[in-house]
Design an enzyme around this catalytic site. Structure first.
Site, mmCIF file in Angstrom:
data_model
loop_
_atom_site.group_PDB
_atom_site.id
_atom_site.type_symbol
_atom_site.label_atom_id
_atom_site.label_comp_id
_atom_site.label_asym_id
_atom_site.label_seq_id
_atom_site.Cartn_x
_atom_site.Cartn_y
_atom_site.Cartn_z
ATOM 1 N N HIS A 153 41.618 40.760 39.313
ATOM 2 C CA HIS A 153 41.291 41.491 37.733
ATOM 3 C C HIS A 153 40.928 42.731 38.925
ATOM 4 O O HIS A 153 40.716 43.894 39.179
ATOM 5 C CB HIS A 153 39.907 41.195 36.952
ATOM 6 C CG HIS A 153 39.400 41.999 36.725
ATOM 7 N ND1 HIS A 153 39.455 42.279 35.081
ATOM 8 C CD2 HIS A 153 38.743 42.970 37.072
ATOM 9 C CE1 HIS A 153 38.635 43.695 35.101
ATOM 10 N NE2 HIS A 153 38.151 43.440 35.589
ATOM 11 N N GLU A 154 40.592 42.310 40.082
ATOM 12 C CA GLU A 154 39.618 42.697 41.001
ATOM 13 C C GLU A 154 40.428 43.552 42.047
ATOM 14 O O GLU A 154 39.965 45.128 41.918
ATOM 15 C CB GLU A 154 38.603 42.508 42.134
ATOM 16 C CG GLU A 154 37.294 41.836 41.399
ATOM 17 C CD GLU A 154 36.503 43.015 40.499
ATOM 18 O OE1 GLU A 154 35.773 44.476 40.593
ATOM 19 O OE2 GLU A 154 35.826 42.435 39.441
#
Length: 417
Positions: A276-277
């Site tokens: 996600h990051e």
């Protein structure tokens, strides 16, 4: 009427606060959507009744404080306009240097506001500690406030000195020149944050878990992200919550994991969060947010210049603010205007942030293909962070920088199927 405006302002705040208290005290604001009953998005399937109750209670308290403290902050700025005039007069009578006067004015004004709101921050600290979410000792809490004040003084003082100089040189166009100057400043601060500002508060070290580090770097390689190091930060000294993030730009970019995340999540769950990051990095969200922030700054300063000019011309003399030339005492009025405009823009900014967060979730699924690990990760985040899976619309509009946990889990479940 002119002399009674503080009384009317106080009465308006009391009525508003009473309404907000009623809104967050009564009603089933956090009920999950009925169509997801019994699914992985239903908190009853992965949280105990006590955890659900504590999460909702904590969210009510934090939201209540936010919705009262935000307008209260603006009201305090309005009530301190006269104090700003008296402070300006005293500094002008004792100091010849305009730079020193500006620096001391900003320091005293920021310190007064910080001291006024310090009790409220301390109450929130006690609440978080009572709910088992915070480990921050009082000494760290106070030292953080001192560091916050120092950082804010340096940054705000510099901006105030530049602003007053621009106001003197270009009374009608200072907003434009300040906007132009802000562009490299924002980029510079974004670059410095992970290497200078963040270490002021926490200790960052290379990730100790060599196996997990290898998996994260392998994931970054598969996404064509030039990452060579992963950092962990000792947040367990402050909180029991879990989190991870990517910060900085260029050579200062960092992948950071809280040590609480390392202790509470499995490797596949951590990899989904890291993906996600990486989605934020891969889709250049930090550059997009910086560009949007620059555009918003131009518009905000343009509107602030016009509103400040009207205020000084029509009502500034009632407080003692001078019409001629740049006036130190006008800075609190400008801060008040910027604060009010910022509150008005908050729902739009949060909606844009939620869109980027969903994009990062979608990227994480494309990169890992592991919807099951994502569901487990966000269920644990809900439990460990005491976060309700569904928030009321008012909270979403003004505090919701991320999609509701219910919506995120439903998205991962759909991807899994």
């Amino acid at each position: 009427m002119r002399k009674r405006w503080p009384l009317w302002l106080t009465l308006a705040l009391v009525v508003y606060a009473a309404g907000i208290c009623l809104y967050f005290t009564f009603g089933n604001l956090y009920a999950p959507s009925p169509q997801y009953a019994g699914t992985p998005a239903d908190p009853g399937t992965f949280m105990t009744p006590e955890q659900i109750h504590k999460g909702e209670s904590l969210s009510r308290i934090h939201s209540l404080v936010y919705f009262i403290a935000t307008p209260l902050h603006a009201a305090v700025l309005a009530l301190l306009l006269g104090f700003g005039v008296r402070l300006r007069n005293r500094l002008e009578s004792r100091l010849r240097s305009s730079l020193l006067r500006t620096a001391l004015f900003v320091l005293v004004f920021l310190a007064v506001i910080d001291l006024l709101f310090l009790p409220l921050d301390y109450v929130l600290l006690r609440v978080d500690r009572g709910y088992g979410l915070s480990n921050t000792p009082l000494s760290t809490f106070l030292f953080d406030h001192v560091k916050d004040l120092g950082v804010e003084w340096v940054s705000t003082g510099f901006v105030a000195i530049v602003l007053l100089w621009l106001m003197k040189r270009s009374p009608k166009r200072w907003w434009l020149w300040l906007s132009v100057i802000s562009v490299p400043l924002v980029v510079f601060v974004t670059f410095l944050q992970p290497v200078v500002l963040d270490p002021l508060y926490n200790k960052f070290e290379p990730l100790h878990n060599a196996s997990l580090k290898g998996k994260i770097l392998a994931l970054a390689t598969s996404a064509d992200i030039p990452a060579h190091q992963v950092y962990e930060v000792n947040m367990s000294a402050r909180t029991n919550a879990v989190n991870a993030y990517v910060t900085g730009i260029g050579q200062s970019a960092r992948i950071v994991l809280w040590d609480t995340t390392l202790n509470k999540l499995k490797d596949d769950e951590i990899l989904v969060i890291m993906a996600h990051e990486m989605g934020h990095y891969k889709e250049k969200h930090i550059y997009i947010e910086t560009a949007v922030g620059i555009v918003v700054t131009f518009a905000l300063l343009w509107a602030s210049q016009r509103l400040l000019e009207q205020f000084v011309r029509r009502g500034g003399h009632r407080f003692g603010i001078r019409r001629e030339g740049p006036d130190l005492a006008a800075l609190p009025a400008l801060l008040l205007i910027v604060t009010m405009l910022g509150i008005a823009l908050t729902p739009a900014q949060n909606a844009f942030s939620r869109y980027l967060e969903h994009r990062a979730d979608a990227y994480a699924m494309r990169l890992t293909g592991d919807g099951d690990a994502a569901i487990r990760a966000f269920q644990k985040i809900a439990k460990d962070n005491l976060s309700p899976v569904k928030q009321p619309p008012l909270v979403v509009w003004f505090r919701g920088t991320h999609p509701d946990l219910q919506d995120r889990i439903v998205f991962f479940e759909q991807f899994k199927k």
